[in-house]
Design a protein around this motif. Structure first.
Motif, mmCIF file in Angstrom:
data_model
loop_
_atom_site.group_PDB
_atom_site.id
_atom_site.type_symbol
_atom_site.label_atom_id
_atom_site.label_comp_id
_atom_site.label_asym_id
_atom_site.label_seq_id
_atom_site.Cartn_x
_atom_site.Cartn_y
_atom_site.Cartn_z
ATOM 1 N N VAL A 160 9.780 4.867 0.256
ATOM 2 C CA VAL A 160 9.180 5.316 -0.999
ATOM 3 C C VAL A 160 8.944 4.118 -1.917
ATOM 4 N N GLU A 163 5.996 2.083 -0.610
ATOM 5 C CA GLU A 163 4.729 2.755 -0.864
ATOM 6 C C GLU A 163 4.350 2.679 -2.337
ATOM 7 N N GLU A 164 5.340 2.787 -3.222
ATOM 8 C CA GLU A 164 5.064 2.659 -4.647
ATOM 9 C C GLU A 164 4.580 1.242 -4.985
ATOM 10 N N GLU A 165 5.218 0.246 -4.380
ATOM 11 C CA GLU A 165 4.826 -1.141 -4.623
ATOM 12 C C GLU A 165 3.420 -1.410 -4.099
ATOM 13 N N ALA A 168 0.885 0.138 -6.412
ATOM 14 C CA ALA A 168 0.831 -0.420 -7.777
ATOM 15 C C ALA A 168 -0.054 -1.620 -7.886
#
Length: 168
Positions: A160, A163-165, A168
């Protein structure tokens, strides 16, 4: 028989000393402390080698000792009262050949270090030390299914973050 066990232990320790140091350094992030932890672990193992009932369990037995010594140093740090003396603070030490995180992995490694201690241990032992899940269960004295569940839960949480990084 005891002499053979002792000789096998000494050979194993010499052959894998860099692995033990790397593991301890991943927790302590300080060269001297990691060396102290490994040295203490080696001394304890050599003093108590006769307690080892099964020579095949030497690997997991010693990893457990290294982890315990690393935890002991971490706990001692927590009890240390810092003063205004700036000589205590040391500069960042970069261990050559040991780069668990670099630019692309820094956030991931930071997230790993913020996870529950059991999850951290499992992921580090599995991917940094390449221990089998069964060996990890023995080292951490956990049920194999618990190790698997914590590993997959931890990997999912790290995924998670990645994937967020990436988003972004």
């Amino acid at each position: 028989m005891k002499q053979d066990l002792y000789d096998n232990l000494v050979a194993y320790l010499i052959e894998n000393q860099n692995k033990f140091y790397r593991l301890s350094f991943s927790y302590l992030k300080n060269q001297e402390d990691a060396l102290d932890a490994v040295q203490n672990a080696v001394c304890k193992a050599l003093e108590h080698y006769e307690d080892l009932r099964n020579a095949e369990a030497m690997k997991t037995w010693f990893y457990r000792i290294v982890l315990n010594e690393s935890y002991a140093i971490l706990n001692a740090r927590k009890r240390t009262v810092l003063t205004e003396d700036s000589s205590y603070w040391e500069s960042t030490y970069e261990e050559e050949g040991f780069e668990p995180y670099g630019e692309p992995y820094e956030d991931l490694y930071e997230q790993l270090n913020q996870m529950d201690k059991d999850v951290q241990n499992i992921i580090k032992l599995r991917f940094f030390e390449e221990l089998a899940l069964k060996e990890i269960a023995q080292v951490l004295k956990m049920n194999l299914s618990t190790v698997k569940a914590k590993l997959y839960r931890g990997l999912k949480a790290l995924r998670v973050v990645v994937e967020e990084e990436a988003g972004a």
